[in-house]
Write a protein that holds these residues in place. Structure first.
Motif: not given
Length: 465
Positions: A172-177
């Motif tokens: 989820q963090v990577l998708e937001k980034l």
């Protein structure tokens, strides 16, 4: 006057094991990164429950190898097959001595055609540099040394930053980034993602045994990228991990970081010992633990014992091949986790609050006090293995260590780890006067973490030769 070499030191010392056992180098330091961002207990919990940011920008050496013979040289040094190693692929790289014992390991990245970088500890970096300079290969190297343990107020500059985003919430963090779905990157493959409007290279990896990516780019962009990761992770429980907790992640996921490099003996290795300076890791590193042998070769480890057996491929010529061909069919010690008995651990701590002799201090969360640790593991009065990397897991509420045991020792067996050094302790600066104690332990799987065991890609952490 010629600078002194490792070989000069060994000749003067007379015994490599004695020299290393009494090294004055002091404690191993993970440089630059703060010891804690919050507290090490919550930082450990976060890689299991939410997400973490590991800053790996400072404690490893980067060796860039470029030229028409780059793959040829690295293939000659590596036990791995290089038959299929295209650009945008990485591999665990673990060279051996001529006698088939491990010098060290790290990650080898194929960045561009005829350009690669090794990222890891000094022993392999030095071995690569030696062969690049003396082996007649058409290569050039750029060696970016680890950051100094004590910068003494001077600016620290590296070729790149290197971050890992790990944990169950990492996707989820990577998708937001990235501003949308992240490319599906296979294990140990590379691609590009977006962070803060920049194209950033990424490797599918997993130090904590959980999903995530390793990302890197120009060092001057490090703060901008770090701030973007921290901001994107706020809603997903991401914590930055400090130096105290960082090294302990391997206790749950199963990598033994620092076996003694097998360079101190052997006529074929003499030229390398003469090349290594007296200031090198190999010359200044320390040897610790209750296993006390005057034969330094007793501390050497085969790739099979460390779990690298599946990587050894005899489809190419490499240093140590002949020795490993003879070794492969023999019984080998195997990598395991030891879960320490809590009552026995408490006895060690209790000695600090009672009159009389004290046991060797157990530091938390990481309990190593030497560059290479070898504590005796005993059963029935016999040494049946080594405990080699120890610390505390808040996630498991247990002292754990990684090590090796004889092949017939089964998971579930109760053994004892001899904690503390013989004779009241060596002359290392990290060793106070103490008495030894046997700490009971249960031989357990590696990786110890069920998450890592069941979800991590099969390979050097999970497989035995």
């Amino acid at each position: 006057m010629k600078d002194r070499s490792l070989e000069d030191l060994l000749q003067a010392a007379g015994n490599p094991a004695t020299m290393l056992r009494n090294s004055q180098i002091g404690a191993y330091v993970y440089p630059v990164v703060p010891t804690e961002y919050s507290n090490w207990r919550d930082e450990q919990r976060a890689w299991r429950e939410t997400a973490v940011l590991f800053d790996q920008s400072h404690h490893m050496v980067n060796v860039y190898v470029e030229g028409p013979d780059a793959l040829k040289m690295l293939s000659y040094l590596g036990t791995n097959s290089f038959a299929k190693f295209p650009v945008n692929r990485a591999k665990q790289f673990s060279p051996c001595s001529y006698d088939g014992y491990v010098i060290g390991d790290g990650i080898l990245f194929h960045l561009e055609e005829s350009r690669l970088v090794f990222v890891g500890r000094a022993p392999v970096a030095n071995w690569i540099q030696f062969h690049a300079e003396t082996g007649g290969f058409k290569v050039t190297i750029e060696k970016d040394e680890r950051s100094p343990s004590n910068p003494r107020g001077k600016a620290v500059v590296r070729t790149c930053y290197r971050y890992q985003i790990q944990g169950p919430n990492a996707p989820q963090v990577l998708e937001k980034l990235n501003g949308g779905p992240v490319p599906e990157i296979k294990f140990f493959n590379m691609d590009v993602i977006n962070i803060a409007g920049r194209k950033v290279r990424a490797l599918r990896h997993g130090m904590a045994g959980a999903p995530g990516l390793e990302v890197w780019g120009p060092y001057e962009e490090r703060e901008e990228i770090r701030a973007a990761i921290v901001a994107a992770g706020k809603d997903f429980g991401l914590l930055e991990v400090g130096a105290r907790a960082y090294a302990t992640n391997t206790l749950e996921s199963g990598w033994i970081p620092s076996p003694l490099p097998a360079v101190y003996t052997g006529e074929k290795m003499k030229a390398y010992r003469q090349w290594l300076p007296a200031s090198s890791y190999e010359a200044t590193g320390s040897l610790g633990g209750s296993f006390d042998s005057n034969d330094v070769e007793d501390y050497y480890m085969s790739p099979y014992a460390l779990g690298y057996g599946p990587f050894v491929k005899f489809d190419h010529d490499f240093i140590g091949r002949e020795a490993l061909e003879k070794m492969q069919a023999k019984p080998h010690r195997k990598k395991v986790t030891f879960a320490w008995d809590s009552a026995d651990v408490l006895k060690v701590f209790a000695s600090m609050f009672e009159p009389g002799e004290m046991y060797k201090y157990i530091d938390l969360p990481l309990s190593n006090y030497a560059s290479a640790s070898y504590d005796k593991v005993v059963s029935g009065g016999k040494t049946i293995g080594f405990s080699m990397f120890s610390g505390y897991s808040y996630n498991e509420r247990s002292m754990l260590s990684l090590g090796v045991v004889d092949p017939e020792i089964e998971v579930g067996a109760e053994v004892a780890i001899v904690w503390g050094e013989a004779g009241g302790g060596s002359r290392k600066t990290t060793v106070e006067r103490h008495k030894q104690i046997e700490i009971r332990a249960i031989v357990s799987p590696v990786p110890y973490s069920k998450v890592a065991r069941e979800t991590y890609a099969k390979g050097w952490r999970t497989a035995q030769g």
